[in-house]
Write a protein that holds these residues in place. Structure first.
Motif, PDB file in Angstrom:
ATOM      1  N   GLU A  59      37.391  59.251  37.501  1.00 33.80           N
ATOM      2  CA  GLU A  59      37.719  60.366  38.392  1.00 33.80           C
ATOM      3  C   GLU A  59      38.686  59.844  39.437  1.00 33.80           C
ATOM      4  N   GLY A  60      39.759  60.583  39.657  1.00 32.96           N
ATOM      5  CA  GLY A  60      40.732  60.179  40.660  1.00 32.96           C
ATOM      6  C   GLY A  60      40.623  61.045  41.897  1.00 32.96           C
ATOM      7  N   SER A  61      41.271  60.606  42.968  1.00 30.97           N
ATOM      8  CA  SER A  61      41.329  61.427  44.172  1.00 30.97           C
ATOM      9  C   SER A  61      42.689  61.228  44.831  1.00 30.97           C
ATOM     10  N   LEU A  62      43.175  62.300  45.424  1.00 34.68           N
ATOM     11  CA  LEU A  62      44.445  62.294  46.138  1.00 34.68           C
ATOM     12  C   LEU A  62      44.335  63.195  47.348  1.00 34.68           C
ATOM     13  N   ARG A  63      45.081  62.870  48.369  1.00 34.38           N
ATOM     14  CA  ARG A  63      45.191  63.754  49.525  1.00 34.38           C
ATOM     15  C   ARG A  63      46.181  64.847  49.153  1.00 34.38           C
ATOM     16  N   VAL A  64      45.756  66.109  49.310  1.00 34.94           N
ATOM     17  CA  VAL A  64      46.613  67.252  49.010  1.00 34.94           C
ATOM     18  C   VAL A  64      46.531  68.201  50.202  1.00 34.94           C
ATOM     19  N   ARG A  65      47.625  68.346  50.917  1.00 34.33           N
ATOM     20  CA  ARG A  65      47.642  69.251  52.072  1.00 34.33           C
ATOM     21  C   ARG A  65      47.625  70.702  51.594  1.00 34.33           C
ATOM     22  N   PRO A  66      47.120  71.616  52.426  1.00 29.80           N
ATOM     23  CA  PRO A  66      47.087  73.032  52.053  1.00 29.80           C
ATOM     24  C   PRO A  66      48.471  73.533  51.638  1.00 29.80           C
ATOM     25  N   GLY A  67      48.477  74.307  50.560  1.00 22.24           N
ATOM     26  CA  GLY A  67      49.704  74.914  50.076  1.00 22.24           C
ATOM     27  C   GLY A  67      50.629  74.000  49.308  1.00 22.24           C
ATOM     28  N   ARG A  68      50.272  72.735  49.148  1.00 24.02           N
ATOM     29  CA  ARG A  68      51.140  71.782  48.452  1.00 24.02           C
ATOM     30  C   ARG A  68      50.810  71.744  46.957  1.00 24.02           C
ATOM     31  N   PRO A  69      51.834  71.600  46.118  1.00 23.30           N
ATOM     32  CA  PRO A  69      51.588  71.539  44.670  1.00 23.30           C
ATOM     33  C   PRO A  69      51.064  70.168  44.241  1.00 23.30           C
ATOM     34  N   VAL A  84      39.575  64.277  35.625  1.00 22.95           N
ATOM     35  CA  VAL A  84      39.129  64.932  36.865  1.00 22.95           C
ATOM     36  C   VAL A  84      39.858  64.349  38.071  1.00 22.95           C
ATOM     37  N   LEU A  85      40.336  65.257  38.939  1.00 20.65           N
ATOM     38  CA  LEU A  85      40.927  64.873  40.208  1.00 20.65           C
ATOM     39  C   LEU A  85      40.221  65.609  41.318  1.00 20.65           C
ATOM     40  N   THR A  86      39.759  64.891  42.340  1.00 18.35           N
ATOM     41  CA  THR A  86      39.215  65.499  43.538  1.00 18.35           C
ATOM     42  C   THR A  86      40.326  65.495  44.585  1.00 18.35           C
ATOM     43  N   ALA A  87      40.565  66.663  45.182  1.00 14.05           N
ATOM     44  CA  ALA A  87      41.614  66.778  46.202  1.00 14.05           C
ATOM     45  C   ALA A  87      40.993  66.603  47.584  1.00 14.05           C
ATOM     46  N   GLU A  88      41.517  65.674  48.327  1.00 13.75           N
ATOM     47  CA  GLU A  88      41.058  65.451  49.697  1.00 13.75           C
ATOM     48  C   GLU A  88      42.041  66.130  50.645  1.00 13.75           C
ATOM     49  N   SER A  89      41.512  66.787  51.661  1.00 22.33           N
ATOM     50  CA  SER A  89      42.420  67.459  52.611  1.00 22.33           C
ATOM     51  C   SER A  89      42.738  66.558  53.784  1.00 22.33           C
ATOM     52  N   LEU A  99      49.089  76.728  44.062  1.00 24.98           N
ATOM     53  CA  LEU A  99      48.051  77.709  44.383  1.00 24.98           C
ATOM     54  C   LEU A  99      48.683  79.041  44.784  1.00 24.98           C
ATOM     55  N   PRO A 100      47.908  80.150  44.709  1.00 24.84           N
ATOM     56  CA  PRO A 100      48.468  81.487  44.939  1.00 24.84           C
ATOM     57  C   PRO A 100      49.106  81.704  46.310  1.00 24.84           C
ATOM     58  N   ASN A 101      48.510  81.148  47.375  1.00 28.12           N
ATOM     59  CA  ASN A 101      49.013  81.408  48.724  1.00 28.12           C
ATOM     60  C   ASN A 101      49.285  80.101  49.471  1.00 28.12           C
ATOM     61  N   PRO A 102      50.251  80.115  50.409  1.00 30.16           N
ATOM     62  CA  PRO A 102      50.645  78.886  51.114  1.00 30.16           C
ATOM     63  C   PRO A 102      49.525  78.187  51.885  1.00 30.16           C
ATOM     64  N   GLY A 103      48.523  78.901  52.368  1.00 24.85           N
ATOM     65  CA  GLY A 103      47.445  78.274  53.142  1.00 24.85           C
ATOM     66  C   GLY A 103      46.261  77.836  52.309  1.00 24.85           C
ATOM     67  N   ASP A 104      46.296  78.052  50.994  1.00 29.37           N
ATOM     68  CA  ASP A 104      45.184  77.689  50.119  1.00 29.37           C
ATOM     69  C   ASP A 104      45.020  76.172  50.039  1.00 29.37           C
ATOM     70  N   GLN A 105      43.768  75.730  49.944  1.00 35.35           N
ATOM     71  CA  GLN A 105      43.452  74.307  49.864  1.00 35.35           C
ATOM     72  C   GLN A 105      42.838  73.983  48.502  1.00 35.35           C
ATOM     73  N   LEU A 106      43.484  73.098  47.777  1.00 38.48           N
ATOM     74  CA  LEU A 106      42.970  72.654  46.488  1.00 38.48           C
ATOM     75  C   LEU A 106      41.716  71.820  46.702  1.00 38.48           C
ATOM     76  N   LEU A 107      40.701  72.038  45.867  1.00 34.21           N
ATOM     77  CA  LEU A 107      39.459  71.263  45.929  1.00 34.21           C
ATOM     78  C   LEU A 107      39.346  70.277  44.767  1.00 34.21           C
ATOM     79  N   GLY A 108      39.713  70.725  43.583  1.00 32.46           N
ATOM     80  CA  GLY A 108      39.591  69.865  42.412  1.00 32.46           C
ATOM     81  C   GLY A 108      40.359  70.402  41.231  1.00 32.46           C
ATOM     82  N   VAL A 109      40.701  69.490  40.334  1.00 37.25           N
ATOM     83  CA  VAL A 109      41.478  69.826  39.138  1.00 37.25           C
ATOM     84  C   VAL A 109      40.832  69.150  37.937  1.00 37.25           C
ATOM     85  N   GLU A 110      40.812  69.854  36.816  1.00 30.30           N
ATOM     86  CA  GLU A 110      40.418  69.268  35.541  1.00 30.30           C
ATOM     87  C   GLU A 110      41.513  69.538  34.527  1.00 30.30           C
TER      88      GLU A 110
END
Length: 156
Positions: free
Chosen positions: A56-66, A151-156, A115-126
């Protein structure tokens, strides 16, 4: 000459017989990348599975970022797709989302998850590589069972 040749021959034979490593998927966000081995790794029928708790990996992903996802040819040349979880700008977790399923007739080596909107925060990806096994879902629809899951866990 013979003493040098024998160890080289043994090394080549040992390497040739070693089990191949399962393919890794690369996730990229905010200038950082992580290569992730499969968390679940099964055969083409989604049987004979192995689970890697360290997969399982993890990355910092800011809100609204791809998040950019890159898969090797071994995955791109099969049926695969992306499932994700996120919350909106108000902090409310939304219904999980999913990409289209990419297939042999439309092979893709990369996918950008936006994500659909600029303020959305990613939580996880499979990332799921699909098997040839089909099962009925709770809604009565037919779904392919994943044979490999990254699996990727997104850290804010």
């Amino acid at each position: 000459m013979r003493r040098v040749l024998l160890p080289v021959l043994l090394l080549l034979l040992t390497t040739a017989c070693a089990a191949p490593h399962p393919p890794e998927v690369t996730f990229y966000a905010d200038g950082e990348a992580v290569d992730v081995p499969p968390f679940d790794d099964c055969d083409i029928d989604a049987e004979n599975c192995r689970r890697d708790p360290a997969g399982e990996g993890s990355l910092r992903v800011r809100p609204g970022r791809p998040v950019q996802i890159s898969v090797p040819g071994e995955v791109a040349d099969t049926a695969w797709g992306v499932n994700f979880r996120y919350r909106d700008a108000a902090g409310v977790e939304q219904e999980p989302g999913r990409s289209a399923v990419f297939t042999v007739s439309d092979p893709r080596h990369a996918y950008t998850l936006t994500l659909p909107n600029p303020g959305d925060q990613l939580l996880g990806v499979e990332v799921q590589q699909l098997s040839r096994r089909i099962q009925t879902s709770t809604t009565g629809a037919f779904d392919f069972v994943a044979r490999r899951v990254w699996v990727l866990t997104a850290e804010s």
